[in-house]
Scaffold this active site. Structure first.
Site, PDB file in Angstrom:
ATOM      1  N   LYS A  27     -39.924  30.542  15.499  1.00 29.85           N
ATOM      2  CA  LYS A  27     -40.278  29.134  15.633  1.00 29.85           C
ATOM      3  C   LYS A  27     -41.223  28.941  16.831  1.00 29.85           C
ATOM      4  CE  LYS A  27     -37.333  28.794  12.254  1.00 29.85           C
ATOM      5  NZ  LYS A  27     -35.932  28.517  12.508  1.00 29.85           N
ATOM      6  N   TYR A  47     -27.375  25.493  12.965  1.00 33.28           N
ATOM      7  CA  TYR A  47     -28.361  25.932  11.978  1.00 33.28           C
ATOM      8  C   TYR A  47     -27.650  26.448  10.716  1.00 33.28           C
ATOM      9  CZ  TYR A  47     -32.102  28.694   9.933  1.00 33.28           C
ATOM     10  OH  TYR A  47     -33.024  29.225   9.070  1.00 33.28           O
ATOM     11  N   ASP A 102     -27.848  28.655  21.317  1.00 38.59           N
ATOM     12  CA  ASP A 102     -29.085  28.797  20.545  1.00 38.59           C
ATOM     13  C   ASP A 102     -30.099  27.821  21.141  1.00 38.59           C
ATOM     14  OD1 ASP A 102     -31.182  28.546  18.689  1.00 38.59           O
ATOM     15  OD2 ASP A 102     -29.866  28.898  16.970  1.00 38.59           O
ATOM     16  N   ARG A 152     -36.187  52.727  16.051  1.00 36.68           N
ATOM     17  CA  ARG A 152     -35.086  51.801  15.753  1.00 36.68           C
ATOM     18  C   ARG A 152     -34.445  51.307  17.048  1.00 36.68           C
ATOM     19  NH1 ARG A 152     -30.318  53.793  14.566  1.00 36.68           N
ATOM     20  NH2 ARG A 152     -31.051  55.420  13.156  1.00 36.68           N
TER      21      ARG A 152
HETATM   22  C1  LIG Z   1     -34.762  29.147  12.208  1.00 36.72           C
HETATM   23  C2  LIG Z   1     -33.579  29.070  13.081  1.00 36.72           C
HETATM   24  C3  LIG Z   1     -32.672  30.145  13.154  1.00 36.72           C
HETATM   25  C4  LIG Z   1     -32.815  31.394  12.325  1.00 36.72           C
HETATM   26  O1  LIG Z   1     -33.974  32.102  12.640  1.00 36.72           O
HETATM   27  P1  LIG Z   1     -34.747  33.077  11.613  1.00 36.72           P
HETATM   28  O2  LIG Z   1     -35.810  33.656  12.468  1.00 36.72           O
HETATM   29  O3  LIG Z   1     -35.250  32.227  10.491  1.00 36.72           O
HETATM   30  O4  LIG Z   1     -33.741  34.074  11.136  1.00 36.72           O
HETATM   31  C5  LIG Z   1     -31.591  30.014  14.014  1.00 36.72           C
HETATM   32  N1  LIG Z   1     -31.400  28.901  14.751  1.00 36.72           N
HETATM   33  C6  LIG Z   1     -32.248  27.856  14.694  1.00 36.72           C
HETATM   34  C7  LIG Z   1     -31.972  26.651  15.531  1.00 36.72           C
HETATM   35  C8  LIG Z   1     -33.366  27.901  13.858  1.00 36.72           C
HETATM   36  O5  LIG Z   1     -34.188  26.850  13.796  1.00 36.72           O
END
Ligand SMILES: *Cc1c(COP(=O)(O)O)cnc(C)c1O
Length: 397
Positions: free
Chosen positions: A210, A113, A185, A60
């Site tokens: 992504k 997001y 982000d 963990r």
């Molecule tokens: C998809 C996404 C998230 C969240 O990510 P997950 O891996 O789906 O939890 C956060 N910020 C952006 C810009 C995203 O495209």
């Protein structure tokens, strides 16, 4: 778009974090499935447990495969420290809950997001944390909110789905003068195109699901930046338990070796497609920071030296029916909720990222009903353009 200027990130994507001595001299990072790591000598055990010696105790907290994935990202973002999470949302929520306390105020933008926006709208306020969400296009409004006092500035650029661009350097400077922590982000841009830490941010978060992974087969999240802050978030995450699985870490790590190759191609494809769609009679509007008349173009030029990214969106003439007719005709695209994959992926915000909002709420965010979000893959760009032309031809009928 991508010239052949030397770029260390291409090499770092391949070699960053690698080079450990693995069992049987394996050149590839093994997936270590062990939940715990055993010690005959209790003194060594103690030293590892309190961080005086390198090693792992319990899955963990840390894992050898996960650690290589983390180090590759740390090198790519040129960060002091890094930690990882089960998903991008785990990275974002752990960061916010670890760093904020009741009475604190967060300043952010309206079009973060969807999951992040839900944290701001619903969950942080339950703990007495104030949230001010500003108009993304109104930099003066964001600056006034910063000057009103804050603990944390949370930014995202380019934004989802209309690719708005924020001046990270300008806003980060102002927020840090006010004593705030700045979090960005960087999922849409990737460290190939944009390095928020170099622009003055304290922390960068990613949905590794992504572009970092790039193959839409593993979920993950990462946080990188100032060591003191990353350690505070890690101390929360190892108790909270939103740990990245070693199998997912392996898939993400393997994907990241081609990050620079993929993103450079996706930058080129998105730029060519945005330029083509702008001239297309069935397209009313195109959102892409690489287009010279995009309101954030000059800022993007400065803060995204690697390229303008693989994400664009466009509005069809007509209503949502035009989208409903067009999308099923695309042969070279998944119609799905993810983005940043090697395959092209399309999604109308009306049924995807912003499905829970009313048409009026989408309009308030500047999201027309006939908008299509397009995540350019690595396919041949002429094939993608032919495919779009054929599908758009059907949209009018
Ligand atoms: C998809 C996404 C998230 C969240 O990510 P997950 O891996 O789906 O939890 C956060 N910020 C952006 C810009 C995203 O495209």
């Amino acid at each position: 778009m991508s010239d052949h200027a030397r770029d260390a990130r291409r090499t770092q994507a391949v070699w960053g974090g690698e080079g450990g001595a693995f069992q049987d001299r394996a050149t590839q990072v093994p997936v270590v499935h062990s939940v715990s790591f055993g010690y005959d000598d209790v003194e060594t055990w103690r030293a590892v447990a309190v961080g005086e010696a390198p090693g792992h105790i319990y899955g963990r907290n840390s894992n050898p495969t996960v650690q290589v994935f983390e180090q590759k990202l740390r090198v790519l973002e040129a960060a002091e420290a890094v930690t990882s999470f089960a998903t991008g949302m785990a990275a974002i929520s752990n960061t916010l809950f670890a760093l904020l306390s009741p009475g604190d105020r967060v300043v952010s933008i309206k079009d973060t997001y969807g999951g992040t926006n839900r944290l701001f709208a619903t969950h942080l306020p339950r703990f007495g944390i104030g949230v001010t969400l500003c108009d993304t296009a109104d930099v003066g409004g964001i600056e006034r909110a910063i000057d009103g006092g804050l603990a944390l500035l949370y930014l995202e650029s380019p934004t989802n789905p209309t690719c708005k661009v924020l001046d990270i350097e300008r806003l980060a400077r102002r927020a840090r003068r006010a004593g705030a922590t700045v979090v960005v982000d960087n999922t849409f841009a990737t460290p190939i195109n944009q390095r928020p830490l170099e622009l003055g941010a304290d922390l960068v978060v990613h949905s590794a699901t992504k572009y970092l992974g790039g193959h839409a087969d593993a979920l993950g999240g990462v946080l990188a930046g100032k060591a003191e802050l990353v350690e505070r978030v890690f101390a929360f995450r190892e108790i909270d338990g939103a740990t990245l699985h070693p199998e997912a870490a392996y898939l993400l790590l393997r994907g990241m070796k081609t990050l620079a190759l993929r993103v450079e191609r996706q930058n080129d494809n998105a730029f060519a497609i945005a330029s083509h769609l702008r001239e297309h009679p069935r397209v009313a509007q195109v959102f892409y920071p690489g287009l010279e008349d995009h309101p954030g173009h000059e800022i993007a030029r400065r803060q995204m030296p690697g390229g303008f990214g693989g994400m664009l969106s466009f509005v069809l003439h007509g209503d949502f029916e035009a989208v409903a007719r067009c999308l099923p005709r695309l042969r070279l695209a998944h119609r799905a909720a993810n983005l940043g994959a090697v395959e092209t992926v399309v999604a109308p915000p009306r049924t995807g990222s912003h499905v829970e909002l009313s048409a009026a709420e989408r309009a308030a965010l500047g999201i027309p009903e006939a908008l299509v979000r397009y995540s350019a893959g690595i396919e041949d760009v002429d094939d993608l353009i032919d495919d779009l032309d054929a599908a758009l031809g059907a949209a009018g009928r």
